[in-house]
Design an enzyme around this catalytic site. Structure first.
Site, short mmCIF file in Angstrom:
data_model
loop_
_atom_site.label_atom_id
_atom_site.label_comp_id
_atom_site.label_asym_id
_atom_site.label_seq_id
_atom_site.Cartn_x
_atom_site.Cartn_y
_atom_site.Cartn_z
N ILE A 159 0.90 -1.16 0.00
CA ILE A 159 0.00 0.00 0.00
C ILE A 159 0.93 1.20 0.00
O ILE A 159 1.69 1.40 0.95
CB ILE A 159 -0.91 0.08 1.25
CG1 ILE A 159 -1.94 -1.05 1.25
CG2 ILE A 159 -1.63 1.44 1.29
CD1 ILE A 159 -2.91 -1.02 2.43
N TYR A 160 0.92 1.95 -1.08
CA TYR A 160 1.76 3.13 -1.18
C TYR A 160 0.94 4.31 -1.68
O TYR A 160 0.09 4.16 -2.55
CB TYR A 160 2.94 2.89 -2.15
CG TYR A 160 4.00 2.02 -1.56
CD1 TYR A 160 4.90 2.52 -0.63
CD2 TYR A 160 4.11 0.68 -1.92
CE1 TYR A 160 5.88 1.72 -0.07
CE2 TYR A 160 5.09 -0.13 -1.37
CZ TYR A 160 5.98 0.40 -0.45
OH TYR A 160 6.94 -0.41 0.10
N GLY A 220 -4.40 5.92 2.19
CA GLY A 220 -3.93 4.58 2.58
C GLY A 220 -5.04 3.79 3.25
O GLY A 220 -5.18 2.59 3.03
N ASN A 264 9.94 1.36 9.48
CA ASN A 264 8.87 2.16 8.87
C ASN A 264 7.78 2.38 9.93
O ASN A 264 6.74 1.74 9.94
CB ASN A 264 8.31 1.43 7.64
CG ASN A 264 7.35 2.30 6.84
OD1 ASN A 264 6.89 3.34 7.31
ND2 ASN A 264 7.03 1.86 5.64
N TYR A 312 -0.88 -0.01 10.78
CA TYR A 312 -1.40 -1.38 10.86
C TYR A 312 -1.81 -1.75 12.28
O TYR A 312 -2.82 -2.43 12.48
CB TYR A 312 -0.40 -2.38 10.27
CG TYR A 312 -0.31 -2.23 8.77
CD1 TYR A 312 -1.42 -2.43 7.97
CD2 TYR A 312 0.87 -1.83 8.16
CE1 TYR A 312 -1.37 -2.26 6.60
CE2 TYR A 312 0.94 -1.66 6.79
CZ TYR A 312 -0.18 -1.88 6.01
OH TYR A 312 -0.13 -1.69 4.66
#
Length: 175
Positions: free
Chosen positions: A98-99, A110, A137, A144
């Site tokens: 997912i970018y 996102g 990251n 998440y």
């Protein structure tokens, strides 16, 4: 803004746009933390026409664009079954990528792409969704965790000649 965003599946004839957004967003996300040589090597290999054509024509992989006024501002890649990078569990779906373009960070793009992945996972009656996130990251890890994912393992991700640790995370679905 989010109400004007369209999430739609990508077709093979959009490979140019996929290559462009893929290279751009990966570079934006990771170039500060990695050598230029390793970045070039990774981008050349992973976003070549040959590699993207294989992925776009794979029945067990799907790509989706997030567009605003016909401009591609982000994308999602999901994998099923044998096309998953690991696990290869028929009861799971992998979110491989997912970018979102840097200028659109913090604008819920996102989240829209993520929601699409979860919607597809539920349609396919998968039991859980999993993914790998680079341990450094922190933005992605927060995202998440906020969405209910928990860490269950680690694996090595090679960027050029640099070995990095990805945290593997999963989310059990209530279907």
């Amino acid at each position: 803004m989010a109400e004007n965003i369209i999430i739609r599946q990508i077709s093979l004839n959009e490979i140019d746009q996929l290559q462009k957004i893929g290279q751009q967003t990966f570079h934006e996300t990771f170039s500060e933390s990695n050598s230029e040589e390793n970045m070039k090597s990774y981008l050349k290999e992973k976003f070549s026409y040959q590699k993207l054509t294989e992925e776009l024509t794979d029945d067990n992989s799907e790509f989706y664009f997030a567009t605003l006024d016909n401009e591609v501002i982000g994308y999602l890649k999901i994998n099923f079954g044998e096309s998953q990078t690991e696990l290869k569990d028929n009861k799971s779906l992998e979110i491989e990528r997912i970018y979102v373009s840097k200028e659109f960070h913090g604008k819920k793009i996102g989240q829209l792409l993520y929601d699409k992945a979860i919607e597809i996972a539920k349609e396919k009656n998968t039991e859980y969704v999993w993914l790998g996130v680079w341990e450094n990251n922190l933005r992605a890890l927060r995202f998440y965790k906020k969405n209910g994912f928990t860490e269950f393992d680690k694996h090595i991700f090679k960027l050029g000649n640099d070995e990095q640790t990805d945290l593997m995370m999963k989310l059990k679905l209530d279907n």
